[in-house]
Write a protein that holds these residues in place. Sequence first.
Motif, short mmCIF file in Angstrom:
data_model
loop_
_atom_site.label_atom_id
_atom_site.label_comp_id
_atom_site.label_asym_id
_atom_site.label_seq_id
_atom_site.Cartn_x
_atom_site.Cartn_y
_atom_site.Cartn_z
N ARG A 152 0.89 -1.28 0.14
CA ARG A 152 0.23 0.00 -0.21
C ARG A 152 0.58 1.22 0.18
O ARG A 152 0.38 1.95 -0.39
CB ARG A 152 -0.97 0.21 1.34
N ASP A 153 1.77 1.40 1.32
CA ASP A 153 3.06 2.72 1.29
C ASP A 153 3.46 2.15 -0.53
O ASP A 153 3.87 3.88 -1.06
CB ASP A 153 3.88 1.97 2.50
N ARG A 197 2.76 2.34 -3.61
CA ARG A 197 1.29 2.25 -4.91
C ARG A 197 1.31 3.94 -4.06
O ARG A 197 1.14 4.66 -5.13
CB ARG A 197 0.51 1.90 -3.91
#
Length: 307
Positions: A299-300, A302
């Motif tokens: 997530r980070d 992206r």
Amino acid sequence: MDLAVEAPTLRPLMFSIAYRMLGSVADAEDVVQAGMLRLHERTRAGEPIERPDAFASTVATRLSIDALRSAHRSRELYVGPWLPEPLLVDDEDPAHRIEQDETVSVAVLTMLERLGPVERAVFVLREALGLDYAEIAQIVERDQAACRQILHRARQRVTTAAPRYGADDADAARLVATFLDALRDGDVDGVMGVLSDDVVFTADGGGKAPAIQKPMTGDLAVARFLVGLMRRGAVLGVTLEPTLANAEPSVRFRSADGATLSVLTLHLEDGAIRAIANQLNPDKLQHLAPVGDLFALLRDDRGRPAG
């Protein structure tokens, strides 16, 4: 019996039984703790224990049978393929330093999931500990004839995929080194060169880490998939650490801050990698703490600006 003197021997014994039956380091530790409590209560009450090892084996086996029966429903509802928790040879806990042989391999522990609790107990007590049928019968509360029949059925249902190479086997070491070099170089053909044509890749994320939901087969598909993972991992600062887990060559993947992300176990057969098991479920890596969060890491990533 002096429990303080016997404990260093009894803890690994109970752990070796519980881990093989449950495929879980955390659950095996719970069995050991409960077993040691029963030993303590027995000695405190002044009740004699003529054979501490036999008593410990009995307690660990019966507690493991109870644990399997209570966990039956949760295992039925498990998300994706189930793989055992990896047991690394360099684990710092003395209780975890059991003899690593084919009975702790990922293939065998996974196949043991096909057996009922008592079948599993008889198989482990006979195949791993080498107990005679009289001892096994007493532990599982069956007669000897029944135990022989149970073991026969268990052997028929469990195909023992024993590793063909030892940890110090030079050919195995070269094969694994070639595999890792090809992965690091992003060389699909190089990875294919050490995989068997019908190689099977299985991943266990348990719904708590990104993982494929069904086993992948075929050297080209698996090679491309692994190289793709490595390319993404390199961007995220992931590093590879060769190790030995469950009696087979393995790779521990760590995040940039040193946290464990997964353990990849390689099953070697006839000069090639026949099966690959990737344990990513963070709940099953807790004993290798600190454990990273793959979902958060992705997530980070992206969220990073391009370039």
